[in-house]
Write a protein that holds these residues in place. Structure first.
Motif, PDB file in Angstrom:
ATOM      1  N   TYR A  89      27.232  38.192  33.098  1.00 34.75           N
ATOM      2  CA  TYR A  89      28.633  38.092  33.545  1.00 34.75           C
ATOM      3  C   TYR A  89      28.886  37.389  34.717  1.00 34.75           C
ATOM      4  N   LEU A 128      29.407  43.431  32.485  1.00 30.56           N
ATOM      5  CA  LEU A 128      29.303  44.179  33.656  1.00 30.56           C
ATOM      6  C   LEU A 128      29.350  45.800  33.483  1.00 30.56           C
ATOM      7  N   VAL A 168      28.367  39.538  44.595  1.00 31.67           N
ATOM      8  CA  VAL A 168      29.843  39.263  44.746  1.00 31.67           C
ATOM      9  C   VAL A 168      30.286  38.825  46.067  1.00 31.67           C
TER      10      VAL A 168
ATOM     11  N   VAL B 121      39.403  37.141  41.210  1.00 36.13           N
ATOM     12  CA  VAL B 121      38.527  37.564  40.424  1.00 36.13           C
ATOM     13  C   VAL B 121      37.279  38.461  41.016  1.00 36.13           C
ATOM     14  N   LEU B 122      36.906  37.847  42.171  1.00 37.81           N
ATOM     15  CA  LEU B 122      35.833  38.463  42.964  1.00 37.81           C
ATOM     16  C   LEU B 122      36.309  39.813  43.498  1.00 37.81           C
ATOM     17  N   ASP B 125      35.865  42.150  40.543  1.00 39.92           N
ATOM     18  CA  ASP B 125      34.514  42.278  40.313  1.00 39.92           C
ATOM     19  C   ASP B 125      33.823  43.214  41.336  1.00 39.92           C
ATOM     20  N   ALA B 126      34.218  43.345  42.557  1.00 41.34           N
ATOM     21  CA  ALA B 126      33.725  43.998  43.454  1.00 41.34           C
ATOM     22  C   ALA B 126      33.934  45.454  43.282  1.00 41.34           C
ATOM     23  N   LEU B 128      35.096  46.961  40.761  1.00 41.94           N
ATOM     24  CA  LEU B 128      34.393  47.489  39.411  1.00 41.94           C
ATOM     25  C   LEU B 128      32.869  48.071  39.609  1.00 41.94           C
ATOM     26  N   THR B 129      32.134  46.923  40.358  1.00 43.39           N
ATOM     27  CA  THR B 129      30.803  47.207  40.588  1.00 43.39           C
ATOM     28  C   THR B 129      30.680  48.389  41.697  1.00 43.39           C
TER      29      THR B 129
END
Lengths: 312, 312
Positions: A89, A128, A168, B121-122, B125-126, B128-129
């Motif tokens: 991902y 992810l 990230v 985008v990041l 991602d951050a 979600l993680t």
């Protein structure tokens, strides 16, 4: 006699070891993919990137760490697969036009080139998210799985390494780096921090997750942490070196791009030869920290060597 | 006498209930944000979107479901926060130029407009993680937390609803939809499936996670599942209606965009009045499925009504 032969350092064949572990991984990842009923376009995009023939370094490290503790490496397969899905991902999103804008990855078009930008964003999001589904409920895909407390610990470790204080954040630092103008020493510190966050933490958690999966003690997990911090940094130094002098045909992507974009790299800051020396020292230190594990750590030893001798 | 007063249906004040729950959520989400040491730009982007004053429907549903079972809603706060973080990530990614290309969200510039596309985008991602980090190890942020087996079950439920057979697939269907030319009935089925995947599953898991967090039985979790499927669809029907006749100033975003883009919507397929009727029927059905929970389900009842009377 047989055990003696296996104990002989020269008898260890890393290529055979890697090939076997990669086969196991590939078949398990295919099983995970085949149990999805998602939109065909999304499945194809996920499969395109996940099965593009990566090195599988992180999952192999995970299984090798389980073996270094005398454990059954099959117990490390769930975190190994989750980690490879998360790694994939991150590559898909890093390649996006708004990020590194890369056209080629592992010798094939990047996900957004082969499909579309929207599909690539979603394929990354899917990988992810699904990594945590697989880790939280691994039974459908694996023959033996860690207990629930261990699985929860693995979700925590892996998400933390991948997240806002790990991978990230490292990618964010990478995005911001080109705008930064700073003295050489600061640049070197920035670069080390960037790599520790962007790739170091995921490599460390790959090794430690393998140890945790087989019930390793805190002390053993910490000791493997030292090994993995060294090889993680060595891996990145070698990546930078390969971008200067690697063979694009072998690497499956263009080289020279770092210099072209005046990117912050170890060769640019230290020079090529000192970078090579630095990587070698890191690998030697990494191997030193494995001594107490004895012969069981042979795969981890050989992987450390591979990290500086690899051509891609 | 006091318990009698609370039992009086007329005494239930939804706005007060929502305000209290939103305050608790906001302060907890701020605590989660403040414990991050990430790159300032990333933290700012995450905070920009997470604290932009959303309805907080999903986390409120999660806590209200815990109460419907007579449980302590504080136990539902960890999944509630995780779900709101995941919901916010999905909005950030959906707004990207490659996706819906929206400039305004909740009355403020979308994440990629306020920062950059790469940062957006990041930031997604951050979020979600980190949702999974918080859920797998909630102790630093919450006073009381579900046991480990429950937390692992929550990671599984929530990641599954958000992933490749849920929200991500729904967004993929949404991306592909404009290219589809099909008869009206097929279009309606496509639209229902799209919404079930894109928003329905996350609304359902919001409710069910609250029930699981307080140790609800399988039967009760299933029963709340029926309620949540109905309100999830109603929510989307009303969303489509608001896009036609809502007040942009109240909604914090432009209206009329669906018609402009000839988007597949319930008003476009059924007409406005039949869409309103459909939403009302769904909400009535949803409330019917709560009867056996008695007075404890009053918040869930009131939220069902709110879903069709809301103005944004």
């Amino acid at each position: 006699m047989k055990s003696r032969l296996t104990m002989n350092p020269d008898a260890f064949d890393l290529s055979e070891y890697l090939a076997k572990k990669r086969n196991l991984l590939d078949s398990t990842l295919l099983k995970i993919l085949s149990m999805q009923s998602a939109e065909l376009e999304l499945t194809r995009a996920v499969s395109h990137s996940l099965m593009a023939g990566g090195k599988r370094l992180r999952p192999v490290l995970c299984m090798a760490a389980a073996q270094a503790l005398g454990g059954d490496y099959h117990l490390a397969l769930p975190p190994a697969c989750a980690i490879e899905m998360i790694h994939t991902y991150s590559l898909i999103h890093d390649d996006l036009p708004a990020m590194d804008d890369d056209d080629l990855r592992r010798g094939v078009p990047t996900c957004h080139k082969a499909f579309s930008e929207a599909t690539a964003v979603l394929a990354g999001d899917a990988l992810l998210t699904h990594a945590f589904t697989v880790l939280a409920h691994p039974a459908p895909y694996f023959n033996i799985v860690p207990n629930n407390a261990t699985l929860l610990e693995l979700v925590f470790m892996i998400s933390r390494a991948a997240g806002v204080n790990g991978m990230v954040e490292g990618q964010m630092m990478d995005m911001l780096a080109p705008d930064m103008d700073m003295p050489r020493e600061n640049a070197l510190n920035y670069l080390k921090k960037l790599h520790w966050l962007k790739t170091g933490q995921m490599i460390k958690v790959s090794v430690q997750a393998g140890a945790v999966a087989v019930g390793g003690s805190r002390e053993m997990v910490d000791q493997l942490g030292r090994y993995s911090e060294k090889i993680g940094l060595a891996f990145q130094v070698v990546d930078d070196i390969l971008n200067v002098e690697g063979d694009p045909a072998v690497m499956g992507k263009a080289t020279g791009s770092d210099a072209e974009h005046e990117k912050l790299t170890f060769p640019a800051l230290l020079g090529l030869e000192p970078s090579r020396k630095f990587a070698k020292e890191l690998v030697a230190d990494a191997k030193d920290s494995l001594i107490s594990f004895g012969e069981k750590a042979r795969p981890l030893m050989a992987i450390a060597d591979y990290i500086i001798t690899r051509k891609r």
